[in-house]
Design an enzyme around this catalytic site. Structure first.
Site, PDB file in Angstrom:
ATOM      1  N   SER A 119       0.830  -1.201   0.000  1.00 17.16           N
ATOM      2  CA  SER A 119       0.000   0.000   0.000  1.00 17.16           C
ATOM      3  C   SER A 119       0.861   1.245   0.000  1.00 17.16           C
ATOM      4  CB  SER A 119      -0.848   0.048   1.268  1.00 17.16           C
ATOM      5  OG  SER A 119      -1.576  -1.123   1.426  1.00 17.16           O
ATOM      6  N   HIS A 140      -1.173  -2.763  -7.151  1.00 16.37           N
ATOM      7  CA  HIS A 140      -1.846  -2.520  -5.875  1.00 16.37           C
ATOM      8  C   HIS A 140      -3.361  -2.597  -6.024  1.00 16.37           C
ATOM      9  CE1 HIS A 140      -2.908   0.518  -2.504  1.00 16.37           C
ATOM     10  NE2 HIS A 140      -2.902  -0.711  -2.039  1.00 16.37           N
ATOM     11  N   GLU A 152      -3.652   0.113  -8.914  1.00 15.54           N
ATOM     12  CA  GLU A 152      -2.570   1.073  -9.170  1.00 15.54           C
ATOM     13  C   GLU A 152      -1.359   0.275  -9.663  1.00 15.54           C
ATOM     14  OE1 GLU A 152      -2.502   4.767  -6.074  1.00 15.54           O
ATOM     15  OE2 GLU A 152      -2.351   2.818  -5.174  1.00 15.54           O
ATOM     16  N   ASN A 191      -3.526   6.038  -1.477  1.00 10.87           N
ATOM     17  CA  ASN A 191      -3.326   6.108  -0.030  1.00 10.87           C
ATOM     18  C   ASN A 191      -2.727   7.434   0.421  1.00 10.87           C
ATOM     19  OD1 ASN A 191      -4.471   3.750   0.978  1.00 10.87           O
ATOM     20  ND2 ASN A 191      -2.750   2.545   0.260  1.00 10.87           N
TER      21      ASN A 191
HETATM   22  N1  3HC Z   1     -15.879 -10.657  -1.393  1.00  6.27           N
HETATM   23  C1  3HC Z   1     -16.713 -10.816  -2.424  1.00  6.27           C
HETATM   24  N2  3HC Z   1     -17.781 -10.032  -2.629  1.00  6.27           N
HETATM   25  C2  3HC Z   1     -18.024  -9.067  -1.729  1.00  6.27           C
HETATM   26  C3  3HC Z   1     -17.198  -8.836  -0.635  1.00  6.27           C
HETATM   27  C4  3HC Z   1     -16.084  -9.690  -0.486  1.00  6.27           C
HETATM   28  N3  3HC Z   1     -15.227  -9.557   0.533  1.00  6.27           N
HETATM   29  N4  3HC Z   1     -17.666  -7.799   0.065  1.00  6.27           N
HETATM   30  C5  3HC Z   1     -18.767  -7.378  -0.585  1.00  6.27           C
HETATM   31  N5  3HC Z   1     -18.989  -8.137  -1.669  1.00  6.27           N
HETATM   32  C6  3HC Z   1     -20.042  -7.984  -2.659  1.00  6.27           C
HETATM   33  C7  3HC Z   1     -21.368  -8.421  -2.108  1.00  6.27           C
HETATM   34  O1  3HC Z   1     -21.599  -9.790  -2.344  1.00  6.27           O
HETATM   35  C8  3HC Z   1     -22.327  -7.557  -2.862  1.00  6.27           C
HETATM   36  O2  3HC Z   1     -22.559  -8.127  -4.132  1.00  6.27           O
HETATM   37  P1  3HC Z   1     -24.007  -7.973  -4.808  1.00  6.27           P
HETATM   38  O3  3HC Z   1     -24.279  -6.498  -4.911  1.00  6.27           O
HETATM   39  O4  3HC Z   1     -23.853  -8.647  -6.128  1.00  6.27           O
HETATM   40  O5  3HC Z   1     -24.928  -8.674  -3.873  1.00  6.27           O
HETATM   41  C9  3HC Z   1     -21.563  -6.265  -3.086  1.00  6.27           C
HETATM   42  O6  3HC Z   1     -20.184  -6.600  -2.936  1.00  6.27           O
HETATM   43  C10 3HC Z   1     -21.954  -5.213  -2.104  1.00  6.27           C
HETATM   44  O7  3HC Z   1     -21.776  -5.741  -0.799  1.00  6.27           O
HETATM   45  P2  3HC Z   1     -22.808  -5.565   0.390  1.00  6.27           P
HETATM   46  O8  3HC Z   1     -24.204  -5.404  -0.136  1.00  6.27           O
HETATM   47  O9  3HC Z   1     -22.532  -6.601   1.421  1.00  6.27           O
HETATM   48  O10 3HC Z   1     -22.370  -4.257   1.121  1.00  6.27           O
HETATM   49  P3  3HC Z   1     -22.282  -2.797   0.604  1.00  6.27           P
HETATM   50  O11 3HC Z   1     -23.173  -2.489  -0.526  1.00  6.27           O
HETATM   51  O12 3HC Z   1     -22.406  -2.034   1.864  1.00  6.27           O
HETATM   52  O13 3HC Z   1     -20.777  -2.703   0.083  1.00  6.27           O
HETATM   53  C11 3HC Z   1     -18.442  -2.536   0.264  1.00  6.27           C
HETATM   54  C12 3HC Z   1     -19.697  -3.143   0.856  1.00  6.27           C
HETATM   55  C13 3HC Z   1     -18.199  -3.149  -1.107  1.00  6.27           C
HETATM   56  C14 3HC Z   1     -17.295  -2.891   1.207  1.00  6.27           C
HETATM   57  C15 3HC Z   1     -18.650  -0.975   0.125  1.00  6.27           C
HETATM   58  O14 3HC Z   1     -19.066  -0.465   1.349  1.00  6.27           O
HETATM   59  C16 3HC Z   1     -17.419  -0.268  -0.322  1.00  6.27           C
HETATM   60  O15 3HC Z   1     -17.051  -0.263  -1.489  1.00  6.27           O
HETATM   61  N6  3HC Z   1     -16.720   0.406   0.639  1.00  6.27           N
HETATM   62  C17 3HC Z   1     -15.508   1.151   0.368  1.00  6.27           C
HETATM   63  C18 3HC Z   1     -14.348   0.221   0.350  1.00  6.27           C
HETATM   64  C19 3HC Z   1     -13.063   0.952   0.077  1.00  6.27           C
HETATM   65  O16 3HC Z   1     -12.951   2.163   0.054  1.00  6.27           O
HETATM   66  N7  3HC Z   1     -11.997   0.141  -0.109  1.00  6.27           N
HETATM   67  C20 3HC Z   1     -10.687   0.663  -0.348  1.00  6.27           C
HETATM   68  C21 3HC Z   1      -9.899   0.539   0.898  1.00  6.27           C
HETATM   69  S1  3HC Z   1      -8.281   1.154   0.673  1.00  6.27           S
HETATM   70  C22 3HC Z   1      -7.403  -0.177   0.192  1.00  6.27           C
HETATM   71  O17 3HC Z   1      -7.863  -1.285   0.063  1.00  6.27           O
HETATM   72  C23 3HC Z   1      -5.999   0.100  -0.123  1.00  6.27           C
HETATM   73  C24 3HC Z   1      -5.073  -0.479   0.910  1.00  6.27           C
HETATM   74  O18 3HC Z   1      -3.788  -0.300   0.382  1.00  6.27           O
HETATM   75  C25 3HC Z   1      -5.147   0.202   2.256  1.00  6.27           C
END
Ligand code: 3HC
Length: 288
Positions: A119, A140, A152, A191
């Protein structure tokens, strides 16, 4: 076209990377340090695929085929024939440098790509642990890997043009991801913007200015973010959030990147977010 992928580390990110590669038809070997970590990695991938089946995105038979393309190993030597190895272990520079030095000796093809999902750690530090810095690149992913489309691609000063092109093709053409290209400094593009925002939210909460719920609702309801900054920190993992902040702080020496004391205390207490069952919020414990 890459057909044989290795993934080093099958935690939150590594399991997602193994899953998306296998779903795209690639043969995947994922390494973990011991049998129980490997079993947890397998459970995480199975749970994520089950979720995809439940939401109608994947047929049950395709789930079995996907699992059939993933093999877990506790022997890094098994990655010798891979065309691309993705490192996705903890965000710790010394540990990653050690993995790259070992992969350099293990991966046989001189054309193979050695990539990191770091990250925040500059790719050059990992590249210089090998005798093939031109083949080392950052790829990434974002959590949850099967859901978020961004990748990325990060070039060090020594990454070759063919390596960048191959990394881009792998992410775009084979995984169907959207690629943004970043130069090589701590935090890359996303990030460097996201972490100071999350740290500001932690400081706001720490000062008693507002509740966690109100801070998060402010950004969800007021700015249409899918989740608030404290819930997002729980999703990323507070240990990873702290490690990324430390890399950024080390690189730029800007106070806005310094981990707030509350974040450090929570990490020391094992309150690491979703994966630990407790962070800024409480969760039902799960494999992922
Ligand atoms: N694996 C597979 N599928 C998943 C999943 C997982 N771990 N988590 C969620 N899903 C799928 C669900 O099955 C659902 O699919 P569907 O719409 O076909 O039914 C869809 O994603 C949406 O999930 P939910 O309905 O359970 O929940 P939400 O609509 O609340 O979405 C979320 C959850 C996808 C986590 C959403 O809240 C989101 O995108 N949040 C922001 C996440 C973010 O910003 N991530 C970046 C973090 S930074 C990073 O990773 C970089 C690192 O370097 C720090």
């Amino acid at each position: 076209m890459i057909t044989r992928v290795g993934v080093v580390g099958c935690g939150l990110m590594g399991s997602g990377i193994a899953e998306v590669c296998a779903r795209a038809g690639m043969d995947v070997i994922a390494y973990e340090v011991n049998g129980s970590a490997a079993a947890a990695g397998t459970r995480r991938i199975e749970a994520s695929l089950a979720r995809a089946v439940k939401s109608g995105k994947l047929a049950e038979a395709a789930k079995e085929e996907t699992m059939g393309r993933i093999r877990l190993t506790t022997d890094l030597g098994d990655l010798g024939d891979r065309e691309l190895v993705m490192e996705a272990i903890v965000e710790d520079e010394a540990a990653k440098v050690d993995v790259f030095a070992r992969l350099d000796k293990i991966v046989a093809s001189p054309d193979a790509l050695l990539a990191s999902n770091t990250s925040s750690i500059p790719i050059m530090k990992l590249a210089m642990a090998t005798d093939r810095p031109a083949q080392v690149v950052g790829i990434h992913f974002f959590n949850p890997v099967p859901v978020l489309h961004l990748v990325e691609v990060v070039n060090s000063l020594l990454t070759s043009e063919p390596t960048t092109t191959a990394a881009r093709r792998f992410a775009e053409d084979q995984l169907g991801k959207r690629v943004i290209l970043s130069k090589d400094r701590a935090g890359f593009i996303v990030n460097a913007l996201l972490i100071p925002y999350i740290l500001s939210a932690v400081r706001m909460f720490e000062s008693g200015f507002a509740t966690a719920e109100d801070i998060d609702n402010g950004m969800v309801e007021g700015c249409a973010h899918p989740m608030g900054p404290l819930a997002l920190a729980d999703l990323i993992g507070l240990d990873t959030t702290q490690a990324v902040a430390q890399s950024l702080y080390e690189e730029f020496k800007e106070p806005l990147y310094a981990p707030p004391p509350l974040l450090s205390r929570m990490v020391e207490a094992g309150l690491l977010g979703r994966k630990a069952g407790q962070g800024f919020y409480g969760y039902r414990r799960s494999a992922g």
